[in-house]
Design a protein around this motif. Structure first.
Motif, short mmCIF file in Angstrom:
data_model
loop_
_atom_site.label_atom_id
_atom_site.label_comp_id
_atom_site.label_asym_id
_atom_site.label_seq_id
_atom_site.Cartn_x
_atom_site.Cartn_y
_atom_site.Cartn_z
N ALA A 1 72.14 29.03 2.43
CA ALA A 1 71.22 30.18 2.39
C ALA A 1 70.70 30.50 0.97
CB ALA A 1 71.74 31.72 3.05
N ASP A 2 71.75 30.10 0.16
CA ASP A 2 71.48 30.63 -1.30
C ASP A 2 70.36 29.74 -1.93
OD1 ASP A 2 73.29 32.28 -1.68
OD2 ASP A 2 74.77 31.19 -2.68
N LEU B 1 67.95 28.21 0.42
CA LEU B 1 66.95 28.17 1.44
C LEU B 1 66.33 29.70 1.47
CD1 LEU B 1 68.49 26.82 4.73
CD2 LEU B 1 66.46 26.20 3.53
N GLY B 2 66.85 30.83 1.24
CA GLY B 2 66.57 32.08 1.05
C GLY B 2 65.73 32.47 -0.14
N ARG C 1 67.35 38.20 9.50
CA ARG C 1 66.69 39.14 8.72
C ARG C 1 67.45 39.28 7.27
NH1 ARG C 1 65.83 44.40 7.80
NH2 ARG C 1 68.14 44.97 8.44
N ARG C 2 68.56 39.19 7.32
CA ARG C 2 69.32 38.94 6.10
C ARG C 2 69.97 37.40 6.34
NH1 ARG C 2 71.07 43.68 3.50
NH2 ARG C 2 70.71 45.60 4.54
N TRP C 3 69.86 36.65 5.02
CA TRP C 3 70.46 35.42 5.02
C TRP C 3 72.02 35.40 4.83
CZ3 TRP C 3 68.01 30.78 5.60
CH2 TRP C 3 66.70 30.87 5.91
N ARG C 4 72.53 36.42 4.44
CA ARG C 4 73.79 36.44 4.27
C ARG C 4 74.47 37.30 5.50
NH1 ARG C 4 75.51 32.58 0.96
NH2 ARG C 4 77.46 33.54 1.10
N ALA C 5 75.66 37.35 5.90
CA ALA C 5 76.35 37.89 6.83
C ALA C 5 76.16 39.54 6.57
CB ALA C 5 77.76 37.77 7.03
N THR C 6 76.22 40.36 7.57
CA THR C 6 75.82 41.79 7.26
C THR C 6 76.93 42.43 6.74
OG1 THR C 6 76.29 42.37 9.54
CG2 THR C 6 74.04 42.23 8.81
N ARG D 1 74.70 48.02 -1.87
CA ARG D 1 74.96 47.18 -0.65
C ARG D 1 76.32 47.47 -0.33
NH1 ARG D 1 74.76 44.48 3.14
NH2 ARG D 1 74.38 42.27 3.35
N VAL E 1 67.84 36.52 -1.63
CA VAL E 1 68.48 35.97 -0.62
C VAL E 1 69.33 36.95 0.14
CG1 VAL E 1 70.79 34.67 -0.04
CG2 VAL E 1 69.09 33.85 -1.88
N TYR F 1 66.98 30.48 -9.12
CA TYR F 1 68.20 30.93 -9.07
C TYR F 1 69.30 29.81 -8.99
CZ TYR F 1 71.93 33.30 -6.07
OH TYR F 1 73.15 33.45 -5.74
#
Lengths: 353, 251
Positions: free
Chosen positions: A90-91, A93-94, A348-353, B16, B63, B89
């Protein structure tokens, strides 16, 4: 759509482990003797060509094993797509400008194409093993039969079909009453104008009888009756199967391939979508659980892959399954879109919530 | 929100929170970060492990998303693709596709960044040369050493000539030639007028490359200043001890 990402997904779908498993599976499956002697004798008894049935059994056997082993493997790998992204990719890709929709669509297409290539190669290997193609019959539909009770020699069942193609065949399955003796006979006749064809089948309990459709066009009259007094038969279905000539029995593998490729397109999209919300194993099991009723319940023939087992059973008789229900393509496209939307929402979030 | 004129970053009360334990519990990683960074500036971000440095950089890179607060990057939001086009990044790990060659991976990353084919080819060749991987460009990333992967990571971060360069632990795992590569890329970025954010826990990275240092403690920026002054006669650990919120204090 990003072609580079689609190529990466294709490459991952055809990972060395998957290819190795596929090769080993084919090496185990292809040399196996699939045509059991009992089945061949039974087929010959019904008037079928044993060689054609033998080739059909190779197709049905190998395709069945591939559907059981390779298809779930491909779907399980599709279910892992988002987990792999979340584990780190994701780092890169996102943080790019390409949107989630394009990333998901490209990945799905690549994943699907990889699986489709593997299945197409399987098709080639199966046909090499099955041998040269021969003319056969393709299932073309059903001819409705009016409601009926017992069929006897004095009370035959008669019905008409407004049109049925010349050169084709009609097939019905029947059973005999327990008091019909050890071996009873039914006669199946088809008449069009002055032309008539008939066929006889003998059985102790249940069987199938098939009659050639007379030449010409227009209305066909059918009659089925027991040949001896004191025998009672019943029909196992409310419709006769209609079969039309087909140039080569190789078309059976093409029909099964098409069904598997369509099912894979749908399932891989849904697996990617579910994999964005739950773990990959849970996503795979959920998909399988959703399809089992469709496979065995005969409830939704328009679901991609729902008529796979029927098609395999037809191929096992040395014949060709009917073309895919056109609604299955629409349903497949719709479900694939649902899967990708599910994935987009989960990402919607690439990382886990 | 738009950063002030010439500002590369403008963050207001950025928080966050992660859901953990069947999503029933919360873990507050960033508890109200305020930050402004001018164009051409190089900011070092320090903090103990788990202090939120990586989370902050991920939010800036688009991200991850902040749970609340305002995040302005290069005059827009990091969720805007036009903004991300101008951001480079380097992630903390090197999660690049191991099955691709260095050249193919740069081509893929450039295409995802919206670069056209000619631009990708030219920049890939130039950067692979710069980071000393030109001779390895047809080797798969999966066969690269950690140091080579970090150099590849630096190349991909600089691929689209970003106006904001975000480097997460750039020297972690970097091999000897990599330190020169990093210095070269930073010099090139400054020449181009790019702002740079370096997250690190190594004094050397922060003192040598950064004009400013921000220390994150308890999810907030606790200290900010000139790294040479802040680190004069002190270690980062000393700063963490001095400025850490008292145990039990609410963020």
């Amino acid at each position: 759509m990003n072609p580079g990402l689609a190529r990466l997904a294709l490459r991952r779908a055809l990972a060395p482990g998957v290819l190795a498993a596929w090769v080993v599976l084919l090496l185990l499956l292809l040399p196996r003797e699939w045509a059991g002697s009992n089945a061949l004798v039974e087929a010959a008894g019904e008037g079928a060509d044993p060689e054609s049935v033998g080739r059909g059994m190779v197709r049905a056997g190998v395709w069945t094993m591939l559907a059981i082993a390779v298809l779930p493997l491909l779907v399980a790998r599709a279910a892992r797509v988002v987990a792999v992204w979340r584990a780190g990719e994701a780092d890169w890709l996102g943080s790019r400008t390409t949107g989630r929709g394009a990333i998901l669509a490209s990945t799905w297409i690549g994943t699907w194409l990889g699986g489709a290539l593997l299945l197409a190669a399987s098709c080639g290997a199966i046909e090499l093993r099955a041998g040269a193609g021969e003319p056969t019959l393709r299932r073309a539909g059903r001819l409705a039969i009016p409601a009926t009770g017992w069929i006897t020699a004095r009370a035959p069942l008669r019905w008409t079909a407004e049109d049925a193609p010349a050169g084709g065949r009609a097939r019905v399955e029947f059973g005999f009453a327990g008091d019909s003796g050890s071996a009873a006979e039914v006669v199946f006749r088809a008449r069009r104008g002055s032309s008539e064809r008939s066929s006889t089948a003998r059985s102790s309990s249940r069987g199938a009888v098939e009659v050639e459709l007379p030449p010409g066009s227009g209305r066909v009259e059918f009659e089925i009756a027991c040949s001896r007094p004191g025998t009672r038969a019943f029909l196992a279905s409310d419709a006769a199967e209609l079969w039309t000539p087909c140039a080569s029995d190789r078309a059976a593998s093409a029909e099964i391939l098409l069904r598997l490729v369509l099912a894979l397109a749908t399932w891989s999209a849904l697996a990617i979508g579910l994999g964005a919300w739950v773990s990959a194993p849970t996503a795979g099991i959920a998909l399988l659980a959703a399809w089992i009723p469709a496979w065995f319940g005969n409830a939704a023939a328009w679901l991609p892959g729902a008529d796979l087992w029927t098609a395999l059973e037809i191929a096992g008789r040395g014949r060709v399954p009917p073309p895919i229900d056109p609604r299955a393509f629409a349903a497949g496209a719709l479900l694939a879109i649902v899967g990708l939307l599910l994935a987009a929402a989960g990402l919607r979030r690439w990382r886990a919530t | 929100m738009t950063p002030a004129d010439g500002a590369a970053l403008l963050l207001r009360d950025v928080r966050r929170t992660f859901r953990v334990g069947l999503r029933l519990a919360r873990r507050d990683v960033l508890t109200g970060v305020d930050l402004e960074l001018g164009a051409r500036a190089t900011l070092g971000v320090a903090g103990p492990n788990g202090s939120g440095k990586t989370t902050l950089l991920r939010i800036l890179a688009g991200v991850d998303r902040a749970s609340s607060g305002e995040v302005g990057v290069l005059g827009g939001s990091p969720s805007d693709a036009r903004v991300r086009r101008r951001v480079g990044y380097l992630p903390e790990e090197s999660p690049f596709p191991p099955e691709l060659t260095a050249r193919a991976a740069l081509d893929l990353l450039g295409s995802l960044q919206g670069m056209d084919r000619a631009e990708r080819r030219a920049e890939s060749a130039r950067l692979l040369e710069l980071v000393g991987l030109r001779g390895e460009e047809h080797h798969r990333l999966g066969r690269f050493s950690r140091g080579m992967l970090r150099r590849f990571g630096l190349a991909q971060a600089a691929l689209a000539r970003p106006a904001l360069l975000l480097l997460d632990e750039p020297t972690a795992g970097l091999d000897a030639p990599g330190f020169d590569v990093l210095a070269l890329l930073l010099a090139e970025s400054r020449e181009r007028g790019a702002a740079v954010v370096i997250a690190s826990h190594l004094i050397g990275d922060l003192r040598d490359h950064c004009q400013e240092l921000a220390v994150i403690l308890g999810g907030k920026i606790a200290v900010r200043g000139d790294p040479r002054e802040l680190l004069a006669g002190r270690t980062l650990l000393d700063i963490y001890r001095e400025r850490s919120p008292a145990p039990g204090a609410r963020p």
